[in-house]
Design an enzyme around this catalytic site. Structure first.
Site, short mmCIF file in Angstrom:
data_model
loop_
_atom_site.label_atom_id
_atom_site.label_comp_id
_atom_site.label_asym_id
_atom_site.label_seq_id
_atom_site.Cartn_x
_atom_site.Cartn_y
_atom_site.Cartn_z
N SER A 167 22.97 -16.73 -22.36
CA SER A 167 24.28 -16.94 -21.77
C SER A 167 24.13 -16.98 -20.25
O SER A 167 23.31 -17.73 -19.72
CB SER A 167 25.22 -15.86 -22.27
N TRP A 168 24.89 -16.16 -19.51
CA TRP A 168 24.65 -16.11 -18.06
C TRP A 168 23.17 -15.82 -17.77
O TRP A 168 22.59 -16.35 -16.83
CB TRP A 168 25.53 -15.07 -17.36
N GLY A 179 27.02 -12.27 -18.83
CA GLY A 179 28.24 -12.13 -18.02
C GLY A 179 28.36 -13.31 -17.08
O GLY A 179 28.70 -14.38 -17.51
N ASP A 233 29.05 -21.99 -31.11
CA ASP A 233 29.22 -21.21 -29.87
C ASP A 233 30.43 -21.79 -29.13
O ASP A 233 30.40 -22.92 -28.66
CB ASP A 233 27.93 -21.34 -29.05
N HIS A 272 28.10 -17.37 -30.35
CA HIS A 272 27.42 -17.19 -29.06
C HIS A 272 26.53 -15.95 -28.98
O HIS A 272 25.52 -15.96 -28.27
CB HIS A 272 28.51 -17.10 -27.98
N1 STX Z 1 29.92 -15.56 -19.91
C1 STX Z 1 28.89 -15.75 -20.83
C2 STX Z 1 27.99 -14.57 -20.93
O1 STX Z 1 26.99 -14.50 -20.28
C3 STX Z 1 30.65 -16.72 -19.63
C4 STX Z 1 28.38 -13.51 -21.82
N2 STX Z 1 29.47 -13.48 -22.45
N3 STX Z 1 29.51 -12.30 -23.11
C5 STX Z 1 28.42 -11.66 -22.89
O2 STX Z 1 27.70 -12.40 -22.07
C6 STX Z 1 28.10 -10.34 -23.45
C7 STX Z 1 28.12 -10.38 -24.97
C8 STX Z 1 26.72 -9.90 -23.00
C9 STX Z 1 29.10 -9.34 -22.98
#
Ligand code: STX
Length: 327
Positions: free
Chosen positions: A122-123, A50, A277, A305
């Site tokens: 990701s985050w 997120g 990604d 991603h």
């Molecule tokens: N946000 C990237 C991230 O961490 C910019 C992310 N994007 N989607 C997700 O995480 C989930 C699939 C976990 C919802």
């Protein structure tokens, strides 16, 4: 949800936690945590994405339950943590990267763990890098996936028009709630709507924000992911928290997480990145690889991603298996 069916062939079987609880973090925040796997196994902490997405039960499945003590927790304001950011009265001032880094340390100390593996996508990769760079001595190994460091170029790619080159159709829907004159700064324009106390304003904005992300995360369209991420309560919290972090550049100096990668030199690591990604393009993982060449680098040739995409899930499991018998 125990995860998409194809994970049965790639990850470990679905398991239940042997213990759950709440961490009393600062400023009234209570954070859901859980432990699963082997209580005497190698400790690992899972950092979700997120920010604002919360953990899912299938996140346990990246780790061999016989060899790992698996710790998941929901970061401030999301998942099963409270107060929940979908509540318009929830105050996000005490929800920053550095509060989360402190929460992770508090969790480690409360569990009496000296060193643990840190796993984040990701985050979660940004948070893992920030945590490991702040507390390198307590990180036994570091696994990051879909690397995201919140540099201006990364935020502009995904939220200010870059990725519209590949997803013009989804982009049209993302910008639709924003009047033309405000489209020069979409993160700010969304911020105004997401903090509006009127649900008729903030809920549709949260759904549009989350739908953009859900629709662009995977190599192939994933209607289940879109349905889950656009559920109004989860979407509102997710959008509010993400937008708040991105408006503030994650409270990082520009380029900080790459510039400080030298701190990681002695930590065994793996970087996993999907070639296609669109959310956190491979340039960032590559920059990290160049700054931290000691870590194993895996470019998955046929993935976007998401952590559950087959090639990504496979590479992540291989990394946790490789580190499982260390220490
Ligand atoms: N946000 C990237 C991230 O961490 C910019 C992310 N994007 N989607 C997700 O995480 C989930 C699939 C976990 C919802």
């Amino acid at each position: 949800m125990s995860g998409p069916a194809h994970l049965d062939e790639i990850l470990y079987p679905a398991i239940e936690p042997y213990e759950t609880g709440e961490l009393i973090a600062g400023e009234g925040n209570r954070l859901y945590w859980e432990q699963s796997g082997n209580p005497d196994g190698k400790p690992v902490v899972f950092l979700h994405g997120g920010p604002g997405a919360g953990t899912s039960t299938w996140h346990r499945r990246f780790f061999d339950p016989e060899r790992y003590r698996i710790i998941l927790f929901d970061q401030r304001g999301c998942g099963r943590s409270t107060p929940h950011a979908s509540d318009p009265s929830a105050d996000l001032r005490h929800n920053t990267t550095w509060h989360l880094v402190a929460d992770i340390e508090l969790l480690r100390r409360n569990f009496g763990i000296d060193r643990w593996q840190v796993f984040g996508g990701s985050w979660g990769s940004a948070l893992a890098l920030a945590y490991a760079q702040s507390h390198p001595d307590v990180v036994s190994e570091l696994i990051v996936r879909g690397v995201f460091t919140l540099r201006r170029s990364e935020l502009e790619w995904f939220y200010e028009g870059g990725a519209s080159a590949v997803f013009p159709d989804e982009w049209e829907e993302f910008i639709a709630p924003i009047p033309v004159l405000e489209r020069g700064h979409l993160i700010e324009a969304y911020h105004r709507r997401l903090v509006d106390p009127d649900p008729a304003v903030h809920v549709p904005a949260g759904i549009a924000w989350s739908k953009w992300e859900a629709s662009t995360l995977t190599l192939r369209p994933d209607p289940d992911l879109v349905a889950g991420m656009t559920e109004p309560v989860a979407a509102t919290a997710f959008a509010r928290i993400e937008n708040h972090y991105f408006l503030h550049g994650g409270w990082f100096d520009e380029g900080q997480l790459i510039a400080k990668a030298g701190v990681l030199r002695d930590i065994p690591g793996t970087i996993v990145q999907g070639r296609y990604d669109m959310c956190t393009p491979a340039m960032t993982a590559w920059d990290l690889h160049r700054a931290w060449p000691e870590a194993e680098f895996v470019m998955v040739p046929d993935a976007g991603h998401a952590a559950f995409e087959p090639g990504i899930a496979h590479a992540l499991r291989a990394a946790t298996d490789r580190f499982a018998d260390g220490e």
